[in-house]
Scaffold this active site. Structure first.
Site, mmCIF file in Angstrom:
data_model
loop_
_atom_site.group_PDB
_atom_site.id
_atom_site.type_symbol
_atom_site.label_atom_id
_atom_site.label_comp_id
_atom_site.label_asym_id
_atom_site.label_seq_id
_atom_site.Cartn_x
_atom_site.Cartn_y
_atom_site.Cartn_z
ATOM 1 N N CYS A 40 0.833 -1.215 0.000
ATOM 2 C CA CYS A 40 0.000 0.000 0.000
ATOM 3 C C CYS A 40 0.864 1.260 0.000
ATOM 4 C CB CYS A 40 -0.911 -0.045 1.231
ATOM 5 S SG CYS A 40 -1.818 1.463 1.575
ATOM 6 N N HIS A 41 0.246 2.381 -0.363
ATOM 7 C CA HIS A 41 0.971 3.652 -0.407
ATOM 8 C C HIS A 41 1.592 4.057 0.910
ATOM 9 C CE1 HIS A 41 0.018 4.918 -4.451
ATOM 10 N NE2 HIS A 41 -1.073 4.199 -4.285
ATOM 11 N N THR A 42 0.967 3.689 1.993
ATOM 12 C CA THR A 42 1.497 4.088 3.293
ATOM 13 C C THR A 42 2.845 3.418 3.552
ATOM 14 O OG1 THR A 42 -0.773 4.271 4.000
ATOM 15 C CG2 THR A 42 0.870 4.440 5.706
ATOM 16 N N HIS A 62 1.021 -3.628 6.221
ATOM 17 C CA HIS A 62 -0.158 -3.483 7.085
ATOM 18 C C HIS A 62 -1.432 -3.990 6.418
ATOM 19 C CE1 HIS A 62 -0.107 0.053 4.548
ATOM 20 N NE2 HIS A 62 -1.406 0.180 4.748
ATOM 21 N N GLU A 63 -1.285 -4.634 5.237
ATOM 22 C CA GLU A 63 -2.492 -5.124 4.559
ATOM 23 C C GLU A 63 -2.496 -6.642 4.592
ATOM 24 O OE1 GLU A 63 -3.924 -1.968 1.259
ATOM 25 O OE2 GLU A 63 -3.674 -3.974 0.447
ATOM 26 N N CYS A 92 -10.970 -1.700 20.445
ATOM 27 C CA CYS A 92 -10.891 -2.326 21.774
ATOM 28 C C CYS A 92 -12.278 -2.627 22.337
ATOM 29 C CB CYS A 92 -10.094 -1.455 22.744
ATOM 30 S SG CYS A 92 -10.996 -0.011 23.390
ATOM 31 N N CYS A 95 -13.048 1.732 24.901
ATOM 32 C CA CYS A 95 -12.695 3.142 25.083
ATOM 33 C C CYS A 95 -13.890 4.021 24.694
ATOM 34 C CB CYS A 95 -11.455 3.515 24.274
ATOM 35 S SG CYS A 95 -11.730 3.674 22.499
ATOM 36 N N CYS A 98 -14.660 3.806 21.025
ATOM 37 C CA CYS A 98 -15.254 2.527 20.593
ATOM 38 C C CYS A 98 -16.711 2.440 21.045
ATOM 39 C CB CYS A 98 -14.464 1.349 21.151
ATOM 40 S SG CYS A 98 -12.962 0.995 20.209
ATOM 41 N N CYS A 106 -10.164 4.193 17.608
ATOM 42 C CA CYS A 106 -9.969 3.625 18.952
ATOM 43 C C CYS A 106 -8.770 4.294 19.627
ATOM 44 C CB CYS A 106 -9.728 2.120 18.824
ATOM 45 S SG CYS A 106 -9.303 1.305 20.370
ATOM 46 N N ARG A 110 -3.023 3.839 20.772
ATOM 47 C CA ARG A 110 -2.492 4.788 19.785
ATOM 48 C C ARG A 110 -1.052 5.231 20.031
ATOM 49 N NH1 ARG A 110 -5.769 6.961 16.151
ATOM 50 N NH2 ARG A 110 -4.740 8.945 15.807
ATOM 51 N N CYS A 169 -6.952 -2.600 4.461
ATOM 52 C CA CYS A 169 -6.691 -1.157 4.333
ATOM 53 C C CYS A 169 -7.502 -0.540 3.221
ATOM 54 C CB CYS A 169 -5.193 -0.885 4.160
ATOM 55 S SG CYS A 169 -4.822 0.866 3.987
ATOM 56 N N ARG A 362 -3.303 -3.332 -7.049
ATOM 57 C CA ARG A 362 -2.605 -3.872 -5.888
ATOM 58 C C ARG A 362 -1.713 -5.049 -6.253
ATOM 59 N NH1 ARG A 362 -3.123 -0.128 -3.083
ATOM 60 N NH2 ARG A 362 -3.765 -0.075 -0.896
HETATM 61 N N1 LIG Z 1 -8.009 7.488 5.086
HETATM 62 C C1 LIG Z 1 -7.389 6.315 5.204
HETATM 63 O O1 LIG Z 1 -7.519 5.620 6.199
HETATM 64 C C2 LIG Z 1 -6.561 5.838 4.052
HETATM 65 C C3 LIG Z 1 -6.273 4.477 3.897
HETATM 66 C C4 LIG Z 1 -5.557 4.069 2.757
HETATM 67 C C5 LIG Z 1 -5.123 5.008 1.842
HETATM 68 N N2 LIG Z 1 -5.407 6.321 2.038
HETATM 69 C C6 LIG Z 1 -5.013 7.367 1.080
HETATM 70 O O2 LIG Z 1 -5.969 7.402 0.045
HETATM 71 C C7 LIG Z 1 -5.367 7.946 -1.123
HETATM 72 C C8 LIG Z 1 -5.645 7.035 -2.299
HETATM 73 O O3 LIG Z 1 -5.042 5.773 -2.109
HETATM 74 P P1 LIG Z 1 -4.970 4.735 -3.319
HETATM 75 O O4 LIG Z 1 -4.291 3.525 -2.801
HETATM 76 O O5 LIG Z 1 -6.306 4.584 -3.915
HETATM 77 O O6 LIG Z 1 -3.992 5.557 -4.291
HETATM 78 P P2 LIG Z 1 -3.716 5.444 -5.861
HETATM 79 O O7 LIG Z 1 -2.483 6.230 -6.118
HETATM 80 O O8 LIG Z 1 -3.758 4.024 -6.308
HETATM 81 O O9 LIG Z 1 -4.949 6.180 -6.523
HETATM 82 C C9 LIG Z 1 -5.023 7.561 -6.651
HETATM 83 C C10 LIG Z 1 -5.716 7.860 -7.973
HETATM 84 O O10 LIG Z 1 -5.917 9.279 -8.052
HETATM 85 C C11 LIG Z 1 -5.786 9.620 -9.408
HETATM 86 N N3 LIG Z 1 -5.571 11.057 -9.560
HETATM 87 C C12 LIG Z 1 -4.418 11.743 -9.525
HETATM 88 N N4 LIG Z 1 -4.643 13.051 -9.738
HETATM 89 C C13 LIG Z 1 -5.974 13.199 -9.930
HETATM 90 C C14 LIG Z 1 -6.810 14.298 -10.213
HETATM 91 N N5 LIG Z 1 -6.312 15.519 -10.346
HETATM 92 N N6 LIG Z 1 -8.143 14.076 -10.325
HETATM 93 C C15 LIG Z 1 -8.659 12.831 -10.192
HETATM 94 N N7 LIG Z 1 -7.886 11.743 -9.942
HETATM 95 C C16 LIG Z 1 -6.574 11.930 -9.809
HETATM 96 C C17 LIG Z 1 -4.648 8.778 -9.915
HETATM 97 O O11 LIG Z 1 -4.656 8.652 -11.322
HETATM 98 C C18 LIG Z 1 -4.928 7.448 -9.214
HETATM 99 O O12 LIG Z 1 -5.708 6.566 -10.000
HETATM 100 C C19 LIG Z 1 -3.887 8.097 -0.783
HETATM 101 O O13 LIG Z 1 -3.666 9.438 -0.395
HETATM 102 C C20 LIG Z 1 -3.702 7.177 0.390
HETATM 103 O O14 LIG Z 1 -2.618 7.555 1.200
HETATM 104 C C21 LIG Z 1 -6.124 6.742 3.110
HETATM 105 ZN ZN LIG Z 2 -2.731 1.146 3.556
HETATM 106 ZN ZN LIG Z 3 -11.226 1.528 21.619
#
Ligand SMILES: NC(=O)c1ccc[n+]([C@@H]2O[C@H](COP(=O)([O-])OP(=O)(O)OC[C@H]3O[C@@H](n4cnc5c(N)ncnc54)[C@H](O)[C@@H]3O)[C@@H](O)[C@H]2O)c1
Ligand SMILES: [Zn+2]
Ligand SMILES: [Zn+2]
Length: 369
Positions: A40-42, A62-63, A92, A95, A98, A106, A110, A169, A362
């Site tokens: 994943c991106h993270t 983490h996935e 949990c 808390c 939760c 949660c 943390r 994730c 993925r």
């Molecule tokens: N909130 C959370 O808990 C959580 C969990 C996982 C990931 N994320 C975040 O979510 C985001 C997306 O994750 P992902 O795995 O889907 O990423 P990804 O890079 O696979 O997908 C992002 C998409 O956005 C598109 N994009 C880029 N610029 C754009 C624009 N101007 N307009 C429209 N689309 C555009 C890209 O072409 C791509 O397909 C990331 O920032 C990631 O860190 C958040």
């Molecule tokens: Zn992730």
């Molecule tokens: Zn909790």
């Protein structure tokens, strides 16, 4: 025990797959044999060193999905042989958060989790006595991991691990953003910005909620095609006039629900501005870079638009990840479409490169067996 894992030794450098020591689970902890893990991106964000809260050496990942191999003292909700999905966002069930239906964040572990430790402030991972930290409380780029009981969701054994792990994730984040954070109403018009794992999950979540129109916006035509498969009714190539195009197609009002899944603050702004006057809700899923801010013209809020954020899609992991996995097994969610590459643990850096190149949605590490 000895096991193999991918270690972040130095920021900006490839991960190093090597043998590490993993101690037995202590009280309220569980030993999991990892069977599959998405990249994943993270993981990339932390490995690159851009994440200011990152730490090394640590085992990333983490996935994950796998099987319970052993339980520590006091563990009552899991037994040896259970199939589990790992939760970087634990539950949990005790808390104040939760106990509230309003959030899934949660509070139980943390502080230690954020520093790379298990809840008692120590690590189970080490190398010749040197402690190695646990990334996001999960460290699933490894054959085995020790995790808190509260950070594992028990899922149906019918779900293949390489599909189940995606619920750890990105997929749950997208699905949940529509289902639990925004609570999309049937008949609504929705716009999803970004067609990566998170955005595609949000498209599927809007469909499951009974949305009438689901517009997906992305820069890539290939990814938009995938959005069609998840239930998008309209596809839009992203551009500077995206907001105008959305307003035009909604009688000048905007959409009932918008979702941002790109991590780009200018797109977040577009998501706010294309939400409907009066009641439009813009939900932010993307993680922006440190120090970046989201510009909102206050008039957009005065006239009834609302903005919210969504961490892990608002999903209460132990309760709701099993339900989402069941919906997949029931045929409601096409998970196969997200699995683009299957790689081995030794190929973990290739998985990161594929993600950087936006090759596929993925890559999943298959640990075999
Ligand atoms: N909130 C959370 O808990 C959580 C969990 C996982 C990931 N994320 C975040 O979510 C985001 C997306 O994750 P992902 O795995 O889907 O990423 P990804 O890079 O696979 O997908 C992002 C998409 O956005 C598109 N994009 C880029 N610029 C754009 C624009 N101007 N307009 C429209 N689309 C555009 C890209 O072409 C791509 O397909 C990331 O920032 C990631 O860190 C958040
Ligand atoms: Zn992730
Ligand atoms: Zn909790």
């Amino acid at each position: 025990m000895r096991m193999r894992a991918a270690v972040l030794e130095q920021f900006g450098q490839p991960l190093v797959v090597q043998e590490l020591d993993l101690a037995e689970p202590r009280a309220d902890e569980v030993l999991v044999r990892v069977a599959a893990c998405g990249v994943c991106h993270t993981d990339l964000y932390t490995a690159s060193g851009v994440d200011p809260s990152g730490y090394a050496p640590a085992v990333l990942g983490h996935e994950g999905a796998g099987v319970v191999e052993a339980i520590g003292e006091g563990v009552s909700s899991l037994a040896v042989g259970d199939h589990v999905v790992t939760l970087f966002s634990p539950q949990c069930r005790e808390c104040v958060h939760c106990l509230s239906p309003k959030t899934n964040i949660c509070l139980a572990i943390r502080d230690q989790q954020g520093k790379g430790f298990l809840p008692d402030g120590t690590t189970r991972l080490s190398r010749d006595g040197e402690p190695i930290r646990h990334f996001m409380g999960t460290s699933t780029f490894a054959e085995y991991t020790v995790m808190p009981e509260i950070a594992l969701a028990k899922v149906s054994p019918d779900a293949p691990f390489d599909r189940a792990c995606l619920f750890a994730c990105g997929l749950s984040t997208g699905l949940g953003a529509a289902m639990f954070s925004a609570k999309v109403e049937a008949g609504s018009t929705c716009v999803v910005f970004g067609a990566g794992m998170v955005g595609l999950g949000a498209v599927a979540g809007c469909r499951l909620q009974g949305a009438e129109r689901i517009v997906c916006v992305d820069l890539s035509g290939e990814r938009l095609e995938l959005a069609k498969g998840q239930g998008a009714t309209e596809l839009m190539l992203a551009g500077s006039d995206t907001v105008e195009a959305i307003l035009d197609s909604t009688g000048g009002f905007g959409a009932d629900y918008t979702f941002e899944a790109t991590g780009i603050v200018s797109v977040m702004r577009q998501a706010v501005e294309s939400a409907r006057m009066g009641w439009g809700l813009a939900t932010m899923c993307g993680v922006a870079g440190k120090g970046e801010t989201l510009d909102i013209i206050p008039r957009y809020l005065i006239t009834g638009r609302r903005v919210c954020g969504s961490s892990f899609g608002g999903v209460k992991g132990r309760d709701q990840v099993p339900q989402l996995v069941q919906r997949y097994l029931d045929g409601d969610i096409d998970v196969d479409a997200f699995l683009s590459h299957r790689i081995s643990l030794d190929e973990v850096n290739k998985g990161i490169e594929l993600m950087e190149a936006q090759d596929g949605i993925r890559s999943v590490i298959d640990f075999g067996g």
